[in-house]
Design a protein around this motif. Structure first.
Motif, PDB file in Angstrom:
ATOM      1  N   VAL A  10       0.829  -1.210   0.000  1.00  0.00           N
ATOM      2  CA  VAL A  10       0.000   0.000   0.000  1.00  0.00           C
ATOM      3  C   VAL A  10       0.861   1.257   0.000  1.00  0.00           C
ATOM      4  CG1 VAL A  10      -1.672   1.354   1.336  1.00  0.00           C
ATOM      5  CG2 VAL A  10      -2.008  -1.096   1.039  1.00  0.00           C
ATOM      6  N   ARG A  11       1.908   1.263   0.789  1.00  0.00           N
ATOM      7  CA  ARG A  11       2.708   2.491   0.867  1.00  0.00           C
ATOM      8  C   ARG A  11       3.497   2.754  -0.413  1.00  0.00           C
ATOM      9  NH1 ARG A  11       6.915   0.082   5.249  1.00  0.00           N
ATOM     10  NH2 ARG A  11       8.715  -0.267   3.894  1.00  0.00           N
ATOM     11  N   ASN A  17      -2.823   3.719  -2.350  1.00  0.00           N
ATOM     12  CA  ASN A  17      -2.901   4.685  -1.245  1.00  0.00           C
ATOM     13  C   ASN A  17      -3.482   6.033  -1.674  1.00  0.00           C
ATOM     14  OD1 ASN A  17      -0.750   6.349  -2.316  1.00  0.00           O
ATOM     15  ND2 ASN A  17       0.742   4.919  -1.462  1.00  0.00           N
ATOM     16  N   ILE A  20      -1.270   9.368  -1.742  1.00  0.00           N
ATOM     17  CA  ILE A  20      -1.149  10.118  -0.491  1.00  0.00           C
ATOM     18  C   ILE A  20       0.072  11.040  -0.494  1.00  0.00           C
ATOM     19  CG2 ILE A  20       0.066   8.204   0.647  1.00  0.00           C
ATOM     20  CD1 ILE A  20      -2.252  10.833   2.289  1.00  0.00           C
ATOM     21  N   VAL A 133      -0.028   3.804   6.624  1.00  0.00           N
ATOM     22  CA  VAL A 133      -1.027   3.375   5.641  1.00  0.00           C
ATOM     23  C   VAL A 133      -1.160   1.857   5.660  1.00  0.00           C
ATOM     24  CG1 VAL A 133      -0.642   5.380   4.170  1.00  0.00           C
ATOM     25  CG2 VAL A 133       0.660   3.302   3.742  1.00  0.00           C
ATOM     26  N   TYR A 165      -7.182   1.677   3.566  1.00  0.00           N
ATOM     27  CA  TYR A 165      -7.674   1.802   2.191  1.00  0.00           C
ATOM     28  C   TYR A 165      -8.415   0.537   1.775  1.00  0.00           C
ATOM     29  CZ  TYR A 165      -4.459   5.753   1.986  1.00  0.00           C
ATOM     30  OH  TYR A 165      -3.805   6.946   2.228  1.00  0.00           O
TER      31      TYR A 165
END
Length: 200
Positions: A10-11, A17, A20, A133, A165
């Motif tokens: 995710v990051r 994400n 972000i 995240v 998320y």
């Protein structure tokens, strides 16, 4: 300067994400992303402990050779950019684990101890906030969120934002991000006047 930590996929995937990093930079923040390398060295470290515990000397030696080679490659890749990344060097993985161990026992393996350790490392290195995240309902991510409540008690002024998320944008998502940015700006101003956290 804020650090993005959390679940590795995710990051690192902006589609996962909701971009972000772009959102934070649009709002005026500088952002650093916890690198993929920490996971490689973390799995090496955990396998080292497993081979020692299970009495597998050959596997232990192979693991140490692999880790040594990866460290050499890592340093070679960093060398041409050493001036550019000065101040952004990745902390040693054992240091991250030790920082995380203040809140999570190292036997509880997975990303949680890395995320927690990286949060403390970010405070230690003078960052102004952390965004954690994770995928919706991610167990290591939820464990990190639970532990951040203790970190917030220990470092009450340090801004930490946890975002989960599920593929859709939640109604209050941007409000959370903007509130976090305001907290970061306040923390940064206070820190410039007087150091907030100097001992660990």
């Amino acid at each position: 300067m804020v650090t993005i930590v959390g679940e590795i996929y995710v990051r690192h995937n902006p589609y996962a994400n909701l971009f972000i990093i772009d959102e934070l930079e649009k709002l005026g923040l500088k952002v650093e992303l916890a690198s993929m390398r920490e996971w490689f060295f973390y799995t090496n470290e955990m396998y080292k402990e497993t081979t020692l515990r299970e009495g597998k000397p050959l596997e232990f030696i192979k693991n140490r050779i692999r880790n040594f080679y990866q460290e050499i490659v890592d340093k070679r890749l960093e060398e041409p950019f050493k001036d550019l990344i000065k101040g952004f060097e990745e902390p040693d993985i054992e240091h991250i684990i030790k920082l995380g161990e203040k809140y999570i026992h190292r036997s509880l393996r997975g990303e949680a101890i890395l995320s927690v350790g990286k949060i403390i490392s970010s405070i230690e290195r003078g960052r102004d906030g952390v965004v954690n995240v994770m995928p919706f309902t991610c167990m290591p991510g939820n464990l990190t969120v639970a532990v951040t409540s203790q970190i917030e008690r220990d470092f009450p002024e340090f801004p930490i934002l946890s975002l989960s998320y599920d593929g859709s944008r939640q109604a209050n998502y941007l409000n959370k991000v903007r509130t976090f940015v305001a907290q970061v700006e306040t923390y940064h101003r206070k820190k410039k006047i007087k150091p907030i956290y100097t001992k660990f």
